[in-house]
Design a protein around this motif. Sequence first.
Motif, PDB file in Angstrom:
ATOM      1  N   SER A  95       0.706  -1.023   0.017  1.00 44.62           N
ATOM      2  CA  SER A  95      -0.006   0.022  -0.061  1.00 44.62           C
ATOM      3  C   SER A  95       0.842   1.238  -0.031  1.00 44.62           C
ATOM      4  CB  SER A  95      -1.120   0.132   1.484  1.00 44.62           C
ATOM      5  OG  SER A  95      -1.857  -1.079   1.177  1.00 44.62           O
ATOM      6  N   LEU A  96       1.895   1.240   0.958  1.00 43.79           N
ATOM      7  CA  LEU A  96       2.621   2.517   1.040  1.00 43.79           C
ATOM      8  C   LEU A  96       3.464   2.718  -0.293  1.00 43.79           C
ATOM      9  CD1 LEU A  96       3.877   2.266   4.635  1.00 43.79           C
ATOM     10  CD2 LEU A  96       2.399   3.914   3.708  1.00 43.79           C
ATOM     11  N   ALA A  97       4.055   1.377  -0.896  1.00 39.96           N
ATOM     12  CA  ALA A  97       4.658   1.536  -2.145  1.00 39.96           C
ATOM     13  C   ALA A  97       3.860   2.156  -3.290  1.00 39.96           C
ATOM     14  CB  ALA A  97       5.497   0.217  -2.509  1.00 39.96           C
ATOM     15  N   THR A  98       2.819   1.721  -3.276  1.00 38.44           N
ATOM     16  CA  THR A  98       1.776   2.122  -4.218  1.00 38.44           C
ATOM     17  C   THR A  98       1.463   3.766  -4.039  1.00 38.44           C
ATOM     18  OG1 THR A  98       0.804  -0.069  -4.490  1.00 38.44           O
ATOM     19  CG2 THR A  98      -0.346   1.784  -5.248  1.00 38.44           C
ATOM     20  N   LEU A  99       1.159   4.020  -2.832  1.00 39.94           N
ATOM     21  CA  LEU A  99       0.748   5.545  -2.669  1.00 39.94           C
ATOM     22  C   LEU A  99       1.876   6.350  -2.962  1.00 39.94           C
ATOM     23  CD1 LEU A  99      -1.032   5.257   0.650  1.00 39.94           C
ATOM     24  CD2 LEU A  99      -2.061   5.727  -1.540  1.00 39.94           C
ATOM     25  N   LEU A 100       3.188   5.734  -2.614  1.00 37.68           N
ATOM     26  CA  LEU A 100       4.377   6.877  -2.800  1.00 37.68           C
ATOM     27  C   LEU A 100       4.738   7.081  -4.242  1.00 37.68           C
ATOM     28  CD1 LEU A 100       6.494   5.721   0.379  1.00 37.68           C
ATOM     29  CD2 LEU A 100       5.382   8.099   0.027  1.00 37.68           C
ATOM     30  N   THR A 101       4.699   5.654  -5.139  1.00 32.05           N
ATOM     31  CA  THR A 101       4.998   5.905  -6.523  1.00 32.05           C
ATOM     32  C   THR A 101       3.833   6.027  -7.440  1.00 32.05           C
ATOM     33  OG1 THR A 101       4.437   3.387  -6.664  1.00 32.05           O
ATOM     34  CG2 THR A 101       6.537   4.084  -6.048  1.00 32.05           C
ATOM     35  N   ALA A 102       2.816   6.441  -6.927  1.00 33.38           N
ATOM     36  CA  ALA A 102       1.595   6.768  -7.863  1.00 33.38           C
ATOM     37  C   ALA A 102       0.923   8.286  -7.075  1.00 33.38           C
ATOM     38  CB  ALA A 102       0.576   5.842  -7.783  1.00 33.38           C
ATOM     39  N   PRO A 103       1.779   9.349  -7.306  1.00 30.17           N
ATOM     40  CA  PRO A 103       1.050  10.437  -6.504  1.00 30.17           C
ATOM     41  C   PRO A 103      -0.218  10.919  -6.777  1.00 30.17           C
ATOM     42  CG  PRO A 103       2.873  11.018  -7.909  1.00 30.17           C
ATOM     43  CD  PRO A 103       2.846   9.397  -8.111  1.00 30.17           C
ATOM     44  N   ALA A 104      -0.752  10.565  -8.152  1.00 35.72           N
ATOM     45  CA  ALA A 104      -2.078  10.883  -8.604  1.00 35.72           C
ATOM     46  C   ALA A 104      -3.144  10.103  -7.912  1.00 35.72           C
ATOM     47  CB  ALA A 104      -2.041  11.332 -10.082  1.00 35.72           C
ATOM     48  N   LEU A 105      -2.783   9.000  -7.549  1.00 38.46           N
ATOM     49  CA  LEU A 105      -3.801   8.155  -7.098  1.00 38.46           C
ATOM     50  C   LEU A 105      -4.640   8.530  -6.000  1.00 38.46           C
ATOM     51  CD1 LEU A 105      -4.640   4.781  -7.381  1.00 38.46           C
ATOM     52  CD2 LEU A 105      -3.097   4.507  -5.520  1.00 38.46           C
ATOM     53  N   THR A 106      -5.832   8.431  -6.067  1.00 37.68           N
ATOM     54  CA  THR A 106      -6.879   8.713  -4.905  1.00 37.68           C
ATOM     55  C   THR A 106      -7.331   7.697  -4.184  1.00 37.68           C
ATOM     56  OG1 THR A 106      -8.471   9.191  -6.593  1.00 37.68           O
ATOM     57  CG2 THR A 106      -7.102  11.088  -6.141  1.00 37.68           C
ATOM     58  N   ALA A 107      -7.543   6.635  -4.828  1.00 45.35           N
ATOM     59  CA  ALA A 107      -8.323   5.494  -4.156  1.00 45.35           C
ATOM     60  C   ALA A 107      -7.768   4.175  -4.862  1.00 45.35           C
ATOM     61  CB  ALA A 107      -9.945   5.674  -4.209  1.00 45.35           C
ATOM     62  N   TYR A 108      -7.537   3.532  -4.220  1.00 45.62           N
ATOM     63  CA  TYR A 108      -7.098   2.089  -4.681  1.00 45.62           C
ATOM     64  C   TYR A 108      -7.943   0.727  -4.093  1.00 45.62           C
ATOM     65  CZ  TYR A 108      -4.249  -2.061  -5.576  1.00 45.62           C
ATOM     66  OH  TYR A 108      -3.798  -3.329  -5.961  1.00 45.62           O
ATOM     67  N   ARG A 109      -8.440  -0.221  -4.798  1.00 49.16           N
ATOM     68  CA  ARG A 109      -8.997  -1.501  -4.330  1.00 49.16           C
ATOM     69  C   ARG A 109      -8.552  -2.588  -5.192  1.00 49.16           C
ATOM     70  NH1 ARG A 109     -15.231   0.212  -4.926  1.00 49.16           N
ATOM     71  NH2 ARG A 109     -15.455   2.670  -4.419  1.00 49.16           N
ATOM     72  N   GLY A 110      -8.382  -3.608  -4.550  1.00 47.88           N
ATOM     73  CA  GLY A 110      -8.174  -4.968  -5.146  1.00 47.88           C
ATOM     74  C   GLY A 110      -7.035  -5.684  -4.445  1.00 47.88           C
ATOM     75  N   ALA A 111      -6.903  -7.059  -4.863  1.00 54.00           N
ATOM     76  CA  ALA A 111      -6.026  -7.956  -4.405  1.00 54.00           C
ATOM     77  C   ALA A 111      -4.941  -8.270  -5.570  1.00 54.00           C
ATOM     78  CB  ALA A 111      -6.615  -9.234  -4.115  1.00 54.00           C
ATOM     79  N   SER A 112      -4.870  -7.478  -6.449  1.00 55.68           N
ATOM     80  CA  SER A 112      -3.806  -7.833  -7.484  1.00 55.68           C
ATOM     81  C   SER A 112      -2.602  -7.911  -7.234  1.00 55.68           C
ATOM     82  CB  SER A 112      -4.425  -6.885  -8.828  1.00 55.68           C
ATOM     83  OG  SER A 112      -4.088  -5.496  -8.492  1.00 55.68           O
ATOM     84  N   ALA A 113      -2.210  -6.712  -6.414  1.00 57.82           N
ATOM     85  CA  ALA A 113      -0.893  -6.649  -6.041  1.00 57.82           C
ATOM     86  C   ALA A 113      -0.369  -7.964  -5.061  1.00 57.82           C
ATOM     87  CB  ALA A 113      -0.629  -5.343  -5.224  1.00 57.82           C
ATOM     88  N   LEU A 114      -1.168  -8.563  -4.288  1.00 59.44           N
ATOM     89  CA  LEU A 114      -1.112  -9.452  -3.585  1.00 59.44           C
ATOM     90  C   LEU A 114      -1.003 -10.805  -4.531  1.00 59.44           C
ATOM     91  CD1 LEU A 114      -3.200  -9.184  -0.260  1.00 59.44           C
ATOM     92  CD2 LEU A 114      -0.596  -8.873  -0.454  1.00 59.44           C
ATOM     93  N   ALA A 115      -1.994 -10.702  -5.312  1.00 60.21           N
ATOM     94  CA  ALA A 115      -1.755 -11.881  -6.563  1.00 60.21           C
ATOM     95  C   ALA A 115      -0.596 -11.980  -7.149  1.00 60.21           C
ATOM     96  CB  ALA A 115      -3.232 -11.820  -7.471  1.00 60.21           C
ATOM     97  N   VAL A 116      -0.073 -10.632  -7.682  1.00 59.37           N
ATOM     98  CA  VAL A 116       1.185 -10.807  -8.502  1.00 59.37           C
ATOM     99  C   VAL A 116       2.420 -11.201  -7.582  1.00 59.37           C
ATOM    100  CG1 VAL A 116       3.139  -9.286  -9.364  1.00 59.37           C
ATOM    101  CG2 VAL A 116       0.592  -8.667  -9.844  1.00 59.37           C
ATOM    102  N   MET A 117       2.356 -10.867  -6.211  1.00 59.83           N
ATOM    103  CA  MET A 117       3.437 -11.023  -5.320  1.00 59.83           C
ATOM    104  C   MET A 117       3.194 -12.710  -5.090  1.00 59.83           C
ATOM    105  SD  MET A 117       3.677 -10.287  -1.267  1.00 59.83           S
ATOM    106  CE  MET A 117       2.285 -11.560  -0.966  1.00 59.83           C
ATOM    107  N   MET A 118       2.167 -13.249  -4.947  1.00 59.69           N
ATOM    108  CA  MET A 118       2.127 -14.836  -4.933  1.00 59.69           C
ATOM    109  C   MET A 118       2.385 -15.387  -6.220  1.00 59.69           C
ATOM    110  SD  MET A 118       1.293 -15.353  -2.041  1.00 59.69           S
ATOM    111  CE  MET A 118       0.721 -16.833  -1.253  1.00 59.69           C
ATOM    112  N   SER A 119       2.164 -14.712  -7.225  1.00 62.96           N
ATOM    113  CA  SER A 119       2.343 -15.684  -8.635  1.00 62.96           C
ATOM    114  C   SER A 119       3.821 -15.639  -8.944  1.00 62.96           C
ATOM    115  CB  SER A 119       1.684 -14.634  -9.832  1.00 62.96           C
ATOM    116  OG  SER A 119       0.435 -14.890  -9.479  1.00 62.96           O
ATOM    117  N   ILE A 120       4.450 -14.704  -8.531  1.00 58.01           N
ATOM    118  CA  ILE A 120       5.920 -14.519  -8.835  1.00 58.01           C
ATOM    119  C   ILE A 120       6.637 -15.412  -7.759  1.00 58.01           C
ATOM    120  CG2 ILE A 120       8.143 -13.187  -8.338  1.00 58.01           C
ATOM    121  CD1 ILE A 120       6.463 -12.438 -11.023  1.00 58.01           C
TER     122      ILE A 120
END
Length: 200
Positions: A95-120
């Motif tokens: 979450s923190l990595a996403t917020l810090l690297t996407a400064p224009a982001l206002t809202a985020y929902r989804g398990a896709s980051a966790l899914a990518v982590m587990m897939s790799i």
Amino acid sequence: MNTHLRWPPASLATAAISLAAIALPDAWVTKFELTRAPLAGAALWQLWSGHLLHFGTAHALTDLVTLITAAAIVESALGSRRVSLLYCVAAPVLSLATLLTAPALTAYRGASALAVMMSIAAAGVLWREARLRAPVVLLITAFAAKLTGDAFGSATDLAGLPAGVAVVWQAHAAGALLGAGIALRLAREGSAERYGMIST
């Protein structure tokens, strides 16, 4: 590969909570989706809860099917306790990595980051088996191509996101980096087992 696949209870529980969250009223969803509030020290629960919410059923099913499929491999290798701890630690980091690297982001929902982590991470487990290395390379290459396209504006929505909701490639990149770290750890453990350095 000595890992025997089994149902991943920690990941199934996470998916069940996420599916149940689809029924939450909008007022609750906006309270628990990831916003920029945690960067100001407010609504810190969003660092975890944002990964459990989705933009509709299609989005949820796409993320969660991917998560559970990969988790069946990773959780069989790591065990449910370690995966439960992994989710608890990885969620706020992503979450923190996403917020810090996407400064224009206002809202985020989804398990896709966790899914990518587990897939790799799952790719790291499968890499132990020589006959599976070619398909693993193909899958990682396809993911890298998609991530690059998303980063350069050629967003490819595979999750049925509603109009006006964009793919947050930064979250996927963060998930891939964490997943690569887990994959390397699993590779080291596999080598240690092979040479009798640790017992199982």
